[in-house]
Design an enzyme around this catalytic site. Structure first.
Site, short mmCIF file in Angstrom:
data_model
loop_
_atom_site.label_atom_id
_atom_site.label_comp_id
_atom_site.label_asym_id
_atom_site.label_seq_id
_atom_site.Cartn_x
_atom_site.Cartn_y
_atom_site.Cartn_z
N ASP A 27 26.84 2.03 12.04
CA ASP A 27 26.37 2.83 10.90
C ASP A 27 24.92 2.46 10.60
O ASP A 27 24.56 2.20 9.45
CB ASP A 27 27.26 2.61 9.68
CG ASP A 27 27.01 3.65 8.58
OD1 ASP A 27 26.33 4.67 8.87
OD2 ASP A 27 27.48 3.45 7.45
N SER A 61 0.82 -1.21 0.00
CA SER A 61 0.00 0.00 0.00
C SER A 61 0.86 1.26 0.00
O SER A 61 1.90 1.33 0.63
CB SER A 61 -0.91 0.00 1.23
OG SER A 61 -0.14 -0.03 2.42
N GLY A 62 0.39 2.26 -0.74
CA GLY A 62 1.10 3.53 -0.81
C GLY A 62 2.22 3.55 -1.80
O GLY A 62 2.99 4.51 -1.85
#
Length: 279
Positions: A176, A117-118
């Site tokens: 990191d 979705s999106g």
């Protein structure tokens, strides 16, 4: 990247170079096909001249290698990229790992607006003739450009936490931690990558870290203030920054002053009701 790096007979017997995944200060990363089983892998080309002397380690199993390779050879977790082998070339150390993730672009047939979705529209890219194709990123930075459901953000973040918990249990810090170092597939299964800054947690204050090779937006206040740091505590801070980034699609801190003060603001588009549901 130009295809002019001379590779050994061993490499050419076992692999065929594919696409460019990314590049940085220490080298670059390409895909490759392993000829023995036609599996696509990722290969990090690490320039030997860029590896600090104190980053080499005598590993009892595989000999003198960069610490990144020694650490990856030791660990085994479903949310951390799998080490396959390393190849010692003339100018480069080649780190071969599994290739995980999908290209986060709407043109990818593995993605669809229902399951993912999106999903944004495909980016308009200028097509240029290149020796090596630049592949669209498979990392979390690209993925969170979409609007995700609460359950999806929880699933993603939980996997990242499990990976970091596992590393800390082995006295290892990644150092990191950021969205670009997390690759993710169409089912939202994530894996942590790039252990170039990873190290063992120092036991004594005099051995605490004084150098930071990560991204400032994810750095903790003590790192920004250039204080010596142990590692795990700073990594918890980075997890908080990641959670904010996953939920809201943007970083909570815009500069070093905001980081040092712990000062951040929620996006103006977020109302209190949605904020509570997001967490």
């Amino acid at each position: 990247m130009s295809g002019k790096v001379n590779l050994s007979k061993y490499f050419n017997k076992h692999y065929i170079i594919g696409d460019l995944l990314g590049d940085g200060a220490f080298g670059f990363v390409l895909t490759a096909i392993r000829l023995s089983d036609s599996t696509e892998v990722a290969i990090k080309f690490i320039n030997k001249t860029k590896i600090p002397e104190d980053s080499w380690i005598e590993d009892p199993q595989i000999g003198r290698v960069p610490q990144e390779i020694s650490i990856l050879n030791r660990i085994n977790h479903p949310n951390i990229i799998n080490f396959i082998e390393y190849i010692n070339e003339e100018d480069y150390i080649l780190l071969v790992t599994e290739l995980h993730g999908t290209e986060w672009d709407a043109s990818n047939p593995l993605l669809n607006p229902i399951k993912n979705s999106g999903l944004r529209l495909a980016k308009q890219q200028k097509i240029e003739e290149r020796v090596i194709r630049k592949r669209t990123s498979c990392d979390l930075f690209e993925c969170i450009d979409t609007k995700m459901a609460k359950a999806t953000t929880q699933k993603i973040f939980a996997q990242i936490v499990l990976a970091i918990y596992y590393l800390h249990s082995l006295n290892i810090v990644h150092r990191d931690l950021k969205d670009e170092n997390i690759v993710i597939d169409e089912n939202y299964h994530v894996k942590l990558i790039d252990f170039g800054s990873a190290s063992y947690i120092p036991k004594r204050p005099e051995n605490y870290f004084t150098r930071f090779n990560g991204t400032t937006h994810f750095a903790s206040p003590e790192i920004v203030k250039k204080k010596a740091y142990r590692g795990p505590e700073a990594e918890i801070w980075s997890l908080g920054v990641l959670l904010f980034t996953i939920v809201f699609g943007e970083n909570p801190f815009q500069n070093k002053d905001e980081i040092m003060e712990g000062k951040y603001m929620f996006p103006s588009k977020i109302d209190p009701g949605k904020l509570n549901r997001a967490f």
